[in-house]
Design a protein around this motif. Sequence first.
Motif, PDB file in Angstrom:
ATOM      1  N   LEU A 192       0.854  -1.186   0.000  1.00 40.33           N
ATOM      2  CA  LEU A 192       0.000   0.000   0.000  1.00 40.33           C
ATOM      3  C   LEU A 192       0.888   1.233   0.000  1.00 40.33           C
ATOM      4  CD1 LEU A 192      -2.735  -0.679   2.732  1.00 40.33           C
ATOM      5  CD2 LEU A 192      -3.012  -0.765   0.258  1.00 40.33           C
ATOM      6  N   VAL A 193       0.539   2.222  -0.782  1.00 45.65           N
ATOM      7  CA  VAL A 193       1.249   3.500  -0.765  1.00 45.65           C
ATOM      8  C   VAL A 193       0.228   4.567  -0.422  1.00 45.65           C
ATOM      9  CG1 VAL A 193       2.636   5.147  -2.048  1.00 45.65           C
ATOM     10  CG2 VAL A 193       2.895   2.691  -2.492  1.00 45.65           C
ATOM     11  N   LEU A 194       0.479   5.258   0.692  1.00 48.24           N
ATOM     12  CA  LEU A 194      -0.494   6.256   1.142  1.00 48.24           C
ATOM     13  C   LEU A 194       0.220   7.476   1.684  1.00 48.24           C
ATOM     14  CD1 LEU A 194      -0.642   5.986   4.553  1.00 48.24           C
ATOM     15  CD2 LEU A 194      -1.633   3.809   3.867  1.00 48.24           C
ATOM     16  N   THR A 195      -0.537   8.546   1.816  1.00 48.34           N
ATOM     17  CA  THR A 195      -0.006   9.787   2.384  1.00 48.34           C
ATOM     18  C   THR A 195      -0.652  10.037   3.728  1.00 48.34           C
ATOM     19  OG1 THR A 195       0.320  10.732   0.182  1.00 48.34           O
ATOM     20  CG2 THR A 195       0.283  12.268   2.029  1.00 48.34           C
ATOM     21  N   ALA A 196       0.184  10.348   4.725  1.00 43.34           N
ATOM     22  CA  ALA A 196      -0.308  10.640   6.065  1.00 43.34           C
ATOM     23  C   ALA A 196       0.386  11.890   6.576  1.00 43.34           C
ATOM     24  CB  ALA A 196      -0.042   9.465   7.008  1.00 43.34           C
ATOM     25  N   SER A 197      -0.268  12.556   7.511  1.00 43.46           N
ATOM     26  CA  SER A 197       0.297  13.766   8.106  1.00 43.46           C
ATOM     27  C   SER A 197       1.137  13.385   9.311  1.00 43.46           C
ATOM     28  CB  SER A 197      -0.819  14.720   8.526  1.00 43.46           C
ATOM     29  OG  SER A 197      -0.284  15.843   9.198  1.00 43.46           O
ATOM     30  N   LEU A 198       2.375  13.826   9.317  1.00 39.11           N
ATOM     31  CA  LEU A 198       3.272  13.543  10.430  1.00 39.11           C
ATOM     32  C   LEU A 198       3.944  14.836  10.853  1.00 39.11           C
ATOM     33  CD1 LEU A 198       4.203  11.095  12.084  1.00 39.11           C
ATOM     34  CD2 LEU A 198       6.152  10.914  10.561  1.00 39.11           C
ATOM     35  N   GLY A 199       3.629  15.282  12.066  1.00 37.28           N
ATOM     36  CA  GLY A 199       4.159  16.550  12.528  1.00 37.28           C
ATOM     37  C   GLY A 199       3.662  17.716  11.710  1.00 37.28           C
ATOM     38  N   GLY A 200       2.447  17.590  11.153  1.00 35.71           N
ATOM     39  CA  GLY A 200       1.867  18.659  10.362  1.00 35.71           C
ATOM     40  C   GLY A 200       2.312  18.688   8.922  1.00 35.71           C
ATOM     41  N   ARG A 201       3.154  17.724   8.537  1.00 39.76           N
ATOM     42  CA  ARG A 201       3.639  17.685   7.167  1.00 39.76           C
ATOM     43  C   ARG A 201       3.272  16.354   6.518  1.00 39.76           C
ATOM     44  NH1 ARG A 201       9.806  19.700   7.727  1.00 39.76           N
ATOM     45  NH2 ARG A 201       9.688  18.404   9.605  1.00 39.76           N
ATOM     46  N   PRO A 202       2.926  16.362   5.234  1.00 39.07           N
ATOM     47  CA  PRO A 202       2.560  15.105   4.567  1.00 39.07           C
ATOM     48  C   PRO A 202       3.764  14.186   4.424  1.00 39.07           C
ATOM     49  CG  PRO A 202       2.676  16.889   2.971  1.00 39.07           C
ATOM     50  CD  PRO A 202       2.840  17.519   4.320  1.00 39.07           C
ATOM     51  N   GLY A 209      -9.898  -7.001  -2.335  1.00 36.25           N
ATOM     52  CA  GLY A 209      -9.520  -5.954  -3.278  1.00 36.25           C
ATOM     53  C   GLY A 209      -9.792  -4.538  -2.843  1.00 36.25           C
ATOM     54  N   ASP A 210     -10.332  -4.337  -1.614  1.00 38.36           N
ATOM     55  CA  ASP A 210     -10.645  -2.990  -1.126  1.00 38.36           C
ATOM     56  C   ASP A 210      -9.565  -2.538  -0.151  1.00 38.36           C
ATOM     57  OD1 ASP A 210     -11.680  -0.653  -0.146  1.00 38.36           O
ATOM     58  OD2 ASP A 210     -13.485  -1.540   0.738  1.00 38.36           O
ATOM     59  N   GLU A 211      -8.740  -1.574  -0.544  1.00 36.76           N
ATOM     60  CA  GLU A 211      -7.637  -1.092   0.291  1.00 36.76           C
ATOM     61  C   GLU A 211      -8.083  -0.103   1.366  1.00 36.76           C
ATOM     62  OE1 GLU A 211      -4.821   0.677  -2.297  1.00 36.76           O
ATOM     63  OE2 GLU A 211      -4.216  -1.215  -3.263  1.00 36.76           O
ATOM     64  N   GLY A 212      -9.274   0.459   1.231  1.00 36.02           N
ATOM     65  CA  GLY A 212      -9.683   1.584   2.065  1.00 36.02           C
ATOM     66  C   GLY A 212      -9.609   1.358   3.558  1.00 36.02           C
ATOM     67  N   PRO A 213     -10.242   0.300   4.112  1.00 41.15           N
ATOM     68  CA  PRO A 213     -10.231   0.135   5.572  1.00 41.15           C
ATOM     69  C   PRO A 213      -8.830  -0.030   6.162  1.00 41.15           C
ATOM     70  CG  PRO A 213     -12.011  -1.133   4.595  1.00 41.15           C
ATOM     71  CD  PRO A 213     -11.188  -0.628   3.460  1.00 41.15           C
ATOM     72  N   LEU A 214      -7.976  -0.847   5.526  1.00 40.82           N
ATOM     73  CA  LEU A 214      -6.623  -1.009   6.059  1.00 40.82           C
ATOM     74  C   LEU A 214      -5.831   0.285   5.919  1.00 40.82           C
ATOM     75  CD1 LEU A 214      -4.535  -2.835   7.366  1.00 40.82           C
ATOM     76  CD2 LEU A 214      -3.830  -3.592   5.093  1.00 40.82           C
ATOM     77  N   ALA A 215      -5.994   0.991   4.795  1.00 39.71           N
ATOM     78  CA  ALA A 215      -5.289   2.261   4.623  1.00 39.71           C
ATOM     79  C   ALA A 215      -5.686   3.261   5.701  1.00 39.71           C
ATOM     80  CB  ALA A 215      -5.569   2.830   3.232  1.00 39.71           C
ATOM     81  N   ALA A 216      -6.973   3.270   6.099  1.00 40.36           N
ATOM     82  CA  ALA A 216      -7.425   4.187   7.152  1.00 40.36           C
ATOM     83  C   ALA A 216      -6.770   3.850   8.482  1.00 40.36           C
ATOM     84  CB  ALA A 216      -8.947   4.115   7.267  1.00 40.36           C
ATOM     85  N   LEU A 217      -6.649   2.550   8.799  1.00 35.24           N
ATOM     86  CA  LEU A 217      -6.002   2.153  10.051  1.00 35.24           C
ATOM     87  C   LEU A 217      -4.522   2.522  10.037  1.00 35.24           C
ATOM     88  CD1 LEU A 217      -7.577  -1.374  10.684  1.00 35.24           C
ATOM     89  CD2 LEU A 217      -8.188   0.791  11.779  1.00 35.24           C
ATOM     90  N   VAL A 218      -3.857   2.281   8.920  1.00 36.47           N
ATOM     91  CA  VAL A 218      -2.432   2.600   8.825  1.00 36.47           C
ATOM     92  C   VAL A 218      -2.216   4.103   8.942  1.00 36.47           C
ATOM     93  CG1 VAL A 218      -0.405   2.547   7.325  1.00 36.47           C
ATOM     94  CG2 VAL A 218      -1.916   0.549   7.465  1.00 36.47           C
TER      95      VAL A 218
END
Length: 542
Positions: free
Chosen positions: A305-315, A360-369
């Motif tokens: 999975l490749v996702l973007t998350a906010s860490l310390g206010g920065r993506p 095939g649905d990445e959404g729930p795991l991506a939200a947890l990560v």
Amino acid sequence: MTTNTATNTAASTAASTAAGTTGTATDATASRAKEPARRGGLAAAALAVLAAVLPVTTASPAQAAPAGAAGRPAWCPTVPGHQVDCTTMRRPLVADEPRLGGIGVSYAVVRHSRPGPARGTIAFNPGGPGETLIDRADQVAGALQGVLDDYDLLLLDPRGTGRSGRLPCDVTEADYRFAPRPAQRELVADCAEELGPRARGYTSAATADDLDAARARLGAPKLVLYGLSYGTYLMPVYADRHPQRVESMVLSGAYPLAFDSLARPGAQQVSLTLRRICERSGACDPEGAVRDLAATTERLRTRPLVLTASLGGRPRTVVFSEDKLADLMYEPATRGIGLHPEEPGLLGALPAALHALAAGDEGPLAALVRAEVEHTGTEDQASFLAVTCNDYARAWDPDAPPAERRRQYRAALAAADPADFGAFSVKGWTEGQTDGGDNCLSWPRRGTADPQPTDLENVPDVPVLVLSGDLDTNTPEANSRLSAAQFRRSAFVSVPNSGHVPEMESTGCAVDISTHFIRTGAVGDTSCLAHIPPVPVVPVPR
């Protein structure tokens, strides 16, 4: 590593977007006899969660006393109903190296509340390695208030942490955990270079000796040793070095000194934990959950999975591969269980997320990560890395040159039975260990400490209680049983529906068992275990 209490709250929020709660079935077991039968990156360290969630306290973080109040240091905390004494003692950084100078090691003593002399002194360590205590004195005292009427409580910030000369090497928890494995090894090597010869001074043996120096200054003849997670490694080291100074021990979320450096028991426990929460909640099929886990590891092995998350206010871009799922299951998934007993948390949300990804649905795991990344701490990992890389047993000879170390490690992986790693590949699981596998492969031999001996030749014949959460994937029950087997007079209690560490469960049962043991040296009544509620699980479509 540092426990983050927000993680499970965030996971519950992410899970709530998918579904709800469930289940009433319970399965409780306890054993009072010594049974032959490790941890924590963890883990693993649990003080922040423990202090926040134990049902016997609602205290807020301790407040520092005004500068100079009653002659105490300005940083000395206040604990309502108790006198608190604080000091900093000067200790050699390395006992046989005076050229390296010394270090100030600070401690606080929460005095018992009743008149007259103390019945004993409890020395507490919350794990990590690297967790601090002094600034949380009010919380810890509240959690242990059942014995602080006649026991003193010794809270020492281990060298390199908190009030004991915080050790920096510019490696944060978030940077370390979510870096690719080669980058993790580079961060460890950079930290060693930053510390230089000072790295020798940060070991479990040195902290154990600091603890005994504090005991001697207090005039306490013996200590009750209470360790969580890494504290269950530290306290036996103390007992082996100072056997005449131990009254008893409580070890919670335990692992033995001679633990498996490839963490195979944890890999096996992941599948068992998924089965147990599905069986007890009725919200998912136990074997189906394990199949979904296997399908997910296979998918992430080739297509992360490749996702973007906010860490310390920065993506931040996060590549969530099989090893990162191993880390998620090994460390955060089962810590903090009981923090919000009515919510599924990370563990209760995982079966549905794994099932969705397998379909095939990445959404729930991506939200947890994403929630896990955004609530990971930014504490410096210098103390954690120094202690674990100095002390822990490895699958290579630490005296070997780097090329030979790599060869020995590859040979160890090749010799491992893939069936011992559950739903994970050997490579995926071992690269998910932030305190094991090959993370310390580049830790230098020159200027660092000898590994901690794993033979406990001098431990005293005293009562030892080992508590183990039966959902704990970080210090699984198999390792806790091995920990109990290190001692001649040990009692083992499996705490159902609890994780890493069991004192976090919502009813207070585990704390009642441990405080009774401190007073009596016996386990006592464990019938309360049957009333610990199961983990709510997000329903999985069948």
